[in-house]
Design an enzyme around this catalytic site. Structure first.
Site, PDB file in Angstrom:
ATOM      1  N   TRP A 168       0.831  -1.208   0.000  1.00  0.00           N
ATOM      2  CA  TRP A 168       0.000   0.000   0.000  1.00  0.00           C
ATOM      3  C   TRP A 168       0.863   1.255   0.000  1.00  0.00           C
ATOM      4  CZ3 TRP A 168      -1.604   3.018   4.746  1.00  0.00           C
ATOM      5  CH2 TRP A 168      -0.662   2.891   5.772  1.00  0.00           C
ATOM      6  N   ASP A 169       2.149   1.089   0.288  1.00  0.00           N
ATOM      7  CA  ASP A 169       3.079   2.227   0.293  1.00  0.00           C
ATOM      8  C   ASP A 169       2.912   3.043  -0.992  1.00  0.00           C
ATOM      9  OD1 ASP A 169       3.919   0.086   1.949  1.00  0.00           O
ATOM     10  OD2 ASP A 169       5.983   0.795   1.994  1.00  0.00           O
ATOM     11  N   GLU A 191       0.710  -1.963  12.488  1.00  0.00           N
ATOM     12  CA  GLU A 191       0.956  -3.412  12.561  1.00  0.00           C
ATOM     13  C   GLU A 191       1.283  -3.900  13.963  1.00  0.00           C
ATOM     14  OE1 GLU A 191       3.822  -4.442   9.574  1.00  0.00           O
ATOM     15  OE2 GLU A 191       2.361  -4.220   7.955  1.00  0.00           O
ATOM     16  N   LYS A 195       2.967   1.087  15.881  1.00  0.00           N
ATOM     17  CA  LYS A 195       4.169   1.079  15.055  1.00  0.00           C
ATOM     18  C   LYS A 195       4.176   2.331  14.167  1.00  0.00           C
ATOM     19  CE  LYS A 195       6.325  -2.055  11.652  1.00  0.00           C
ATOM     20  NZ  LYS A 195       6.041  -3.184  10.757  1.00  0.00           N
ATOM     21  N   GLN A 196       2.972   2.766  13.784  1.00  0.00           N
ATOM     22  CA  GLN A 196       2.871   3.857  12.801  1.00  0.00           C
ATOM     23  C   GLN A 196       1.488   4.496  12.862  1.00  0.00           C
ATOM     24  OE1 GLN A 196       3.032   0.169  10.361  1.00  0.00           O
ATOM     25  NE2 GLN A 196       2.555   1.613   8.726  1.00  0.00           N
TER      26      GLN A 196
END
Ligand code: BGC
Length: 757
Positions: free
Chosen positions: A352-353, A479, A591-592
């Site tokens: 998806w980046d 994640e 994580k993000q």
């Protein structure tokens, strides 16, 4: 040339060598060559020597301890193909080796403006022969198959023969590291060499992958400025041409032309390689370099961002933009890997980046490439449909979390297949592309089909309860939290996806009912189904925590214990390398960016107060262990007015690879973060947003800068934005009317105009 267009790194200790192999990769979206020394390093040094072709992959069986229904059986992996980098230089009887004798000077730099990389060596051999060698290499943007290396050799204090041995090496392996989940763990030997040949001093080696049966040919020719004796040595997996230059040639110029061709793009790679090498080797290296420069001049005209007042950040920013261009696939079988073509981290997979972090740059600065990336998703739509069936869905397309050809390659479903949000990300990006370009043909040709197939999955995995539409058992972007019910981000994107299908259908009904009819027939889209999309969208459940006044990451997140950050030693980050996933999943730790990311992507759905509260809450528990995080925190900080934070997070993104802050640049550069750097400027500091009927800007220049300027394209118009300390200047080049809102004031621009605000 100011430093900001040059990235120079001269250290040759082990850590720097590996890092610089990634930083100095030369790539053009088709081929990618790591910045290895042509002559290699001594045996005690580690190198990840790599030559890649985008989307050229091998397939391998995934071995599971306990395999369950629907787990992918095979994985795909980018292949380290034959090495065209290898060149040895011998002066008299001594082979040039920077780790022996005296290295008087070494400079290594990439020229971002003109698109090449140079290594300048001033070396004295153990027996005292002094030589200067400049080696320049590039992967051509105008002939994608071409990787050229040029040697300029000057004998300083001796007059003896010089031998240049140029090799195509088929003894290649992929890099593996069983202890790092971000790198492939096994399957190193992927290529069989099926042909080694020479004719008229054109060398060719052909490799074939063992399982996927793809072929790649590397065809090589040379050109020199003076007479040389030539001898060709053919071995089982390699071939070498040895050029002996007699005494008396004080300066030697030598060009190695490498042409890669493969069966994913060329019907006959062997013959096409031979044909192409003839064409390219007729051109001198300077001509090739000039063409590269011209290509980049056009690219930078729109892509460049200028920061006045900080050269280090300026350099980081340009380097990152340059890597996006180097990494991005330019044909429909390829996309942009998480590491571009600079290393083997994440095995050359597309995530998806691309959609959320890379597409914004291309959509606004190079819509042709953006369209190509969208086309890639269309190209793999059938694979996504097949995956949906495999997962037990009756309808729709489930895009693979990580893939090369569209097949799911993630063996760890909690942080792989469960990330259904990729469907929403793809739909989101299709919609953004349309808003930015107004390209209606694209909706008809493939846009509507894709967003309809992605939408269908939400109805497959969601259900109504008490009038609300809920989506259970998914993983959101963060994640460190897996398989949850009602991930806020996923539900938001699903809602957007579902509601847009109906809108596009209405639009087509008015503009091209015939085309609409054809699409509906092709994918059996009925009014009843459209009504279902609308109902699910309108009633989408979006978890909200009244007490804290924030959007909840999912149904259970806020009831978990908060991670003990105080007692987590620094060396235990990233957490994923030090704790079992279950330990991590039990805590509130990110994580993000997750909710915060959705507040950026779909900001109109939430009021600023809730965005601010969410930001304050989630920021404290986000580790940014993923490089996809900081850019988003910077953008949203800009929106809220947290200027220091916006700046702090921006710095993190701009120099992440140059300064190797994640300590794994050796595995390749962090492409999503690089797109994020661009976004942090354009969406963050400049506050650009593309809305349905207007564009808006909310510029806030960081206090440390004297100015900032960038350009973007919008529906055929070109807009140059200059943000200064006391004003913003917009130079608009357009033939159609556009509405531009700057700091809440709407301007109607109908022709070429300069606005000073
Ligand atoms: C991130 C994912 C990302 C992947 C590839 C992971 O560390 O958590 O969001 O897609 O890296 O860049």
């Amino acid at each position: 040339m100011t430093k900001a267009w040059i990235v120079e790194e001269n250290q040759i200790d082990q850590v720097s060598l590996l890092k610089n192999e990634s930083l100095f990769n030369v790539a053009n979206g088709y081929i990618g060559i790591r910045g290895n020394f042509e002559e290699g390093y001594p045996a005690d040094k580690v190198s990840i020597r790599g030559n890649y072709i985008n989307a050229f992959y091998e397939e391998a069986t995934i071995t599971y301890g306990e395999k369950a229904f629907g787990f992918p059986e095979t994985l795909q992996k980018i292949v380290n193909v034959m090495d065209g980098q290898t060149v040895f230089v011998t002066v008299g009887e001594e082979r040039v080796n920077l780790f022996e004798g005296e290295l008087k000077d070494l400079k290594r730099f990439v020229n971002l403006k003109e698109g090449y990389y140079t290594r300048q060596i001033h070396w004295v051999s153990p027996k005292g022969k002094e030589v200067k060698i400049d080696i320049t290499r590039l992967a051509s943007f105008t002939t994608l198959e071409l990787f050229a290396i040029h040697y300029h050799i000057e004998k300083i204090n001796f007059d003896e023969e010089v031998i240049i041995e140029s090799v195509i090496d088929g003894n290649v392996e992929n890099y593996t590291n069983p202890n790092d989940p971000r790198v492939g763990a096994s399957h190193a030997q992927l290529l069989n060499i099926v042909k080694v040949a020479e004719e008229n001093q054109v060398l060719q080696v052909v490799g074939e992958t063992k399982v996927s049966k793809l072929q790649v040919a590397l065809t090589t020719a040379h050109r020199t400025n003076c007479e040389a004796g030539i001898e060709v040595n053919v071995a089982e997996k390699s071939i070498a041409a040895r050029y002996t230059f007699d005494k008396g040639n004080a300066v030697i110029e030598f060009t190695k032309y490498n042409v890669y061709t493969d069966t994913r793009r060329h019907t006959d790679p062997v013959a096409e390689g031979i044909c192409l090498i003839k064409q390219v080797s007729e051109q001198g290296f300077e001509t090739i370099k000039e063409a590269q420069k011209a290509y980049l001049e056009t690219f930078w005209e729109v892509a460049d961002i200028e920061i006045l007042g900080d050269e280090a950040l300026q350099q980081g920013l340009r380097f990152n933009i340059y890597q996006l261009l180097q990494g991005v696939g330019k044909d429909q079988v390829s996309n942009i890997g998480a590491k571009g073509l600079s290393g083997e981290g994440y095995e050359g997979h597309y995530f998806w980046d691309t959609e959320i972090y890379v597409m914004p740059f291309f959509t606004l600065c190079n819509p042709e490439i953006a369209k190509q990336l969208l086309r890639y998703r269309y190209h793999i739509l059938d694979e996504a449909r097949a995956r949906a069936k495999e997962l037990g869905h009756r309808k729709g397309a489930a895009y693979a979390w990580r893939t090369i050809t569209g097949k799911e390659c993630s063996a760890y479903f909690p942080a792989g297949t469960a990330q259904y949000h990729i469907n929403g990300d793809i739909a989101y990006t299709y919609i953004q592309y349309y808003l930015a370009t107004g390209d209606q043909a694209f909706i008809k040709d493939f846009g509507l089909e894709v967003i309809c197939e992605t939408a269908r999955i939400w109805l497959e995995i969601g259900h109504f309860q008490n009038g609300l539409f809920r989506i259970d058992a998914v993983t959101g972007p963060d994640e460190y939290t897996a398989i949850v019910n009602n991930n806020y981000y996923t539900n938001q994107l699903a809602k957007y996806n579902l509601s847009t299908v109906g809108k596009w259908v209405k639009e087509l009904e008015e503009t091209d009912p015939e085309a609409l009819k054809a699409i509906c027939e092709k994918i059996s889209l009925t009014q009843e189904e459209l009504d279902g999309f609308e109902r699910a969208s309108e009633n989408m459940y979006l978890p909200y925590d009244e007490e804290r006044g924030i959007c909840a990451q999912d149904d259970s997140f806020l009831s978990k214990a908060v991670w003990d950050f105080e007692n987590t030693p620094k060396e235990n980050y990233p957490l994923l390398l030090h704790y079992h996933p279950l330990t991590i999943y039990r805590y509130q730790v990110l994580k993000q960016a997750d909710v915060v990311l959705s507040h950026f992507l779909l900001e109109d759905d939430v009021d600023l107060e809730a965005i601010k509260k969410s930001y304050d809450y989630y920021e404290k528990i986000t580790t940014h262990d993923s490089s996809l995080s900081c850019a988003i925190y910077s953008i949203v900080a800009s929106k809220i007015g947290y200027e220091d934070k916006a700046y702090k997070y921006f710095i993190e993104t701009a120099r992440l690879d140059l300064d190797n802050t994640h300590n794994n640049t050796k595995d390749g550069v962090h492409i999503a973060n690089m797109g994020g750097t661009w976004m942090a400027i354009v969406y963050g500091f400049a506050g650009l947003r593309i809305k349905k009927d207007h564009i808006s800007l909310e510029p806030k220049l960081p206090a440390k800068w004297d100015g900032l300027s960038f350009t973007f394209l919008h529906k055929g118009a070109k807009i140059k934005v200059k943000v200064q300390k006391d004003k913003t200047i917009l130079e608009v080049f357009t033939t159609q009317s556009i509405q531009i809102k700057v700091k809440d004031v709407m301007y109607l621009v109908e022709e070429d105009t300069v606005l000073e605000i």
